[in-house]
Design a protein around this motif. Structure first.
Motif, mmCIF file in Angstrom:
data_model
loop_
_atom_site.group_PDB
_atom_site.id
_atom_site.type_symbol
_atom_site.label_atom_id
_atom_site.label_comp_id
_atom_site.label_asym_id
_atom_site.label_seq_id
_atom_site.Cartn_x
_atom_site.Cartn_y
_atom_site.Cartn_z
ATOM 1 N N UNK A 131 0.801 -1.225 0.000
ATOM 2 C CA UNK A 131 0.000 0.000 0.000
ATOM 3 C C UNK A 131 0.830 1.269 0.000
ATOM 4 N N UNK A 132 2.121 1.174 0.335
ATOM 5 C CA UNK A 132 3.037 2.318 0.499
ATOM 6 C C UNK A 132 2.636 3.216 1.665
ATOM 7 N N UNK A 133 1.860 2.680 2.605
ATOM 8 C CA UNK A 133 1.438 3.456 3.770
ATOM 9 C C UNK A 133 2.562 3.532 4.794
ATOM 10 N N UNK A 134 2.724 4.715 5.399
ATOM 11 C CA UNK A 134 3.649 4.898 6.515
ATOM 12 C C UNK A 134 2.806 4.958 7.787
ATOM 13 N N UNK A 135 2.650 3.842 8.496
ATOM 14 C CA UNK A 135 1.720 3.814 9.633
ATOM 15 C C UNK A 135 2.208 4.558 10.866
ATOM 16 N N UNK A 136 3.516 4.736 11.007
ATOM 17 C CA UNK A 136 4.037 5.401 12.204
ATOM 18 C C UNK A 136 5.458 5.873 11.937
ATOM 19 N N UNK A 137 5.959 6.685 12.849
ATOM 20 C CA UNK A 137 7.349 7.138 12.784
ATOM 21 C C UNK A 137 7.787 7.527 14.188
ATOM 22 N N UNK A 138 9.084 7.599 14.360
ATOM 23 C CA UNK A 138 9.665 8.030 15.643
ATOM 24 C C UNK A 138 10.935 8.806 15.333
ATOM 25 N N UNK A 152 6.872 -1.383 19.112
ATOM 26 C CA UNK A 152 5.669 -1.537 19.932
ATOM 27 C C UNK A 152 4.561 -0.616 19.450
ATOM 28 N N UNK A 153 4.910 0.609 19.069
ATOM 29 C CA UNK A 153 3.908 1.549 18.567
ATOM 30 C C UNK A 153 3.304 1.064 17.260
ATOM 31 N N UNK A 154 4.142 0.539 16.364
ATOM 32 C CA UNK A 154 3.634 0.029 15.087
ATOM 33 C C UNK A 154 2.706 -1.164 15.327
ATOM 34 N N UNK A 155 3.105 -2.070 16.225
ATOM 35 C CA UNK A 155 2.300 -3.269 16.485
ATOM 36 C C UNK A 155 0.909 -2.902 17.003
ATOM 37 N N UNK A 156 0.809 -1.843 17.802
ATOM 38 C CA UNK A 156 -0.490 -1.437 18.358
ATOM 39 C C UNK A 156 -1.460 -0.974 17.272
ATOM 40 N N UNK A 157 -0.947 -0.641 16.103
ATOM 41 C CA UNK A 157 -1.794 -0.113 15.041
ATOM 42 C C UNK A 157 -2.296 -1.195 14.084
ATOM 43 N N UNK A 158 -1.859 -2.433 14.267
ATOM 44 C CA UNK A 158 -2.263 -3.529 13.394
ATOM 45 C C UNK A 158 -3.361 -4.366 14.044
ATOM 46 N N UNK A 159 -4.043 -5.145 13.210
ATOM 47 C CA UNK A 159 -5.090 -6.043 13.696
ATOM 48 C C UNK A 159 -4.459 -7.391 14.018
ATOM 49 N N UNK A 160 -4.542 -7.804 15.272
ATOM 50 C CA UNK A 160 -4.014 -9.089 15.711
ATOM 51 C C UNK A 160 -5.148 -10.095 15.861
ATOM 52 N N UNK A 161 -4.856 -11.390 15.770
ATOM 53 C CA UNK A 161 -5.899 -12.410 15.994
ATOM 54 C C UNK A 161 -6.460 -12.310 17.408
ATOM 55 N N UNK A 162 -7.674 -12.834 17.582
ATOM 56 C CA UNK A 162 -8.299 -12.830 18.896
ATOM 57 C C UNK A 162 -7.548 -13.747 19.858
ATOM 58 N N UNK A 163 -7.698 -13.473 21.135
ATOM 59 C CA UNK A 163 -7.070 -14.309 22.145
ATOM 60 C C UNK A 163 -7.581 -15.745 22.027
ATOM 61 N N UNK A 164 -6.674 -16.694 22.079
ATOM 62 C CA UNK A 164 -7.060 -18.095 21.972
ATOM 63 C C UNK A 164 -7.166 -18.614 20.558
#
Length: 335
Positions: A131-138, A152-164
């Motif tokens: 997509x060429x998206x820049x989701x975060x920077x520091x 850690x900041x980048x990971x918080x912006x993605x969709x993760x699988x549900x618990x279990x």
């Protein structure tokens, strides 16, 4: 109690005093005309320097700096709210060098120990290959701590699988399903940061590029080889997917469109706050307004792609700069 020249007036039930509703001020306490402010910001994100913008618009450079900080901080809040729940496929990470106030070699021993906002500063960025998206920077020093913070900041912006989701169920053996691939250079702080932020939900590999004549300053070096290493979830057959070429191309775009990053010029940042605000402006403009072009092997060589925000399904239409300006300074109108 009515209106005067189109402005609604109200009356206090207790004391009988009449007053008019305050008009919204997108620039806060700044008295600069909105159209002039738009022109200033547009010139800056298109690569003009502060003094060139001063000569074109007639607005003093100190006012331009204050406007940059105001709009840049608003862009950070805007991006922080928008860059959530992302579904990306392959993130490439890199750090780009610049400096603030003065170069690292000019700092005294005391300044090197105490000043985090002077000397060598790195722009930590990432870009999605599809997509060429820049989701975060520091923006900060090149350290393992900043690597962990950024991942850690980048990971918080993605969709993760549900618990279990990886638990055994129905007599079937389940495993963790990676949601993204990550490629980085050989910086030693990355492996721990990726493991901390993504755990088993990421395929991860590093690429180290070897150059010939790389010790010659400001001359093009010839790449003579690469060393690709799969760290997690990438076997030898898929090591050719490890790539940082797109993020390195983004580094070039940043140096072109941010005058303070230009090489071999007099332009540099005198305050870390100004650099952070200027880069936030660029990130918002790049994600929502700027259109990259299709690659030569895509079947549509040279043709413009939709914006990165459209490709990532953050919006359903092409944004103009005016729309971005209004969305950043009047977020209530674009929720």
């Amino acid at each position: 109690v009515g209106s005067v020249r189109g402005v609604k007036r109200f009356k206090c039930c207790d004391c009988g005093v009449t007053f008019s509703a305050a008009k919204p001020k997108p620039l806060g306490t700044m008295t600069t005309e909105v159209e002039k402010a738009k022109m200033v910001i547009r010139l800056l994100v298109e690569g003009s320097s502060i003094r060139a913008t001063e000569r074109i618009t007639g607005i003093h450079r100190d006012t331009i700096c204050r406007l940059t900080v105001l709009f840049g901080n608003a862009c950070r809040e805007f991006l922080d709210k928008r860059m959530r729940g992302l579904n990306l496929t392959h993130l490439q990470f890199d750090e780009q060098w610049t400096y603030v106030y003065k170069k690292q070699s000019r700092l005294t021993v005391t300044e090197k120990e105490t000043c985090f906002d002077q000397g060598d500063i790195y722009l930590w960025t990432c870009v999605d290959q599809k997509t060429k998206l820049m989701p975060s920077f520091l923006i900060g020093k090149r350290s393992a701590d900043n690597a962990r913070r950024f991942m850690t900041d980048v990971a918080k912006r993605l969709v993760f699988p549900n618990a279990g989701s990886a638990d055994d169920h129905g007599f079937a053996k389940y495993i963790y399903q990676p949601i993204i691939q990550i490629s980085t250079d050989g910086f030693a702080g990355y492996p721990e940061a990726v493991d901390l932020a993504f755990g088993p939900f990421a395929r991860y590999g590093t690429i180290i590029k070897d150059y010939k004549n790389a010790n010659m300053i400001y001359t093009p070096s010839e790449m003579v080889g690469t060393i690709r290493t799969g760290i997690r979830g990438i076997d030898e057959r898929n090591e050719n997917t490890i790539c940082t070429s797109h993020i390195e191309r983004l580094n070039g775009t940043q140096r072109v469109f941010m005058k303070r990053l230009n090489r071999l010029t007099l332009c540099f940042s005198k305050k870390l706050e100004n650099l952070e605000a200027a880069f936030a402006m660029f990130a918002a403009y790049y994600n929502f307004v700027w259109r990259t072009r299709h690659s030569d092997r895509s079947g549509k060589p040279g043709k413009k792609r939709p914006t990165a925000a459209m490709m990532a399904k953050l919006t359903d239409h092409l944004w103009t700069f005016d729309e971005l300006f209004d969305a950043v300074l009047n977020p209530s109108l674009h929720n």
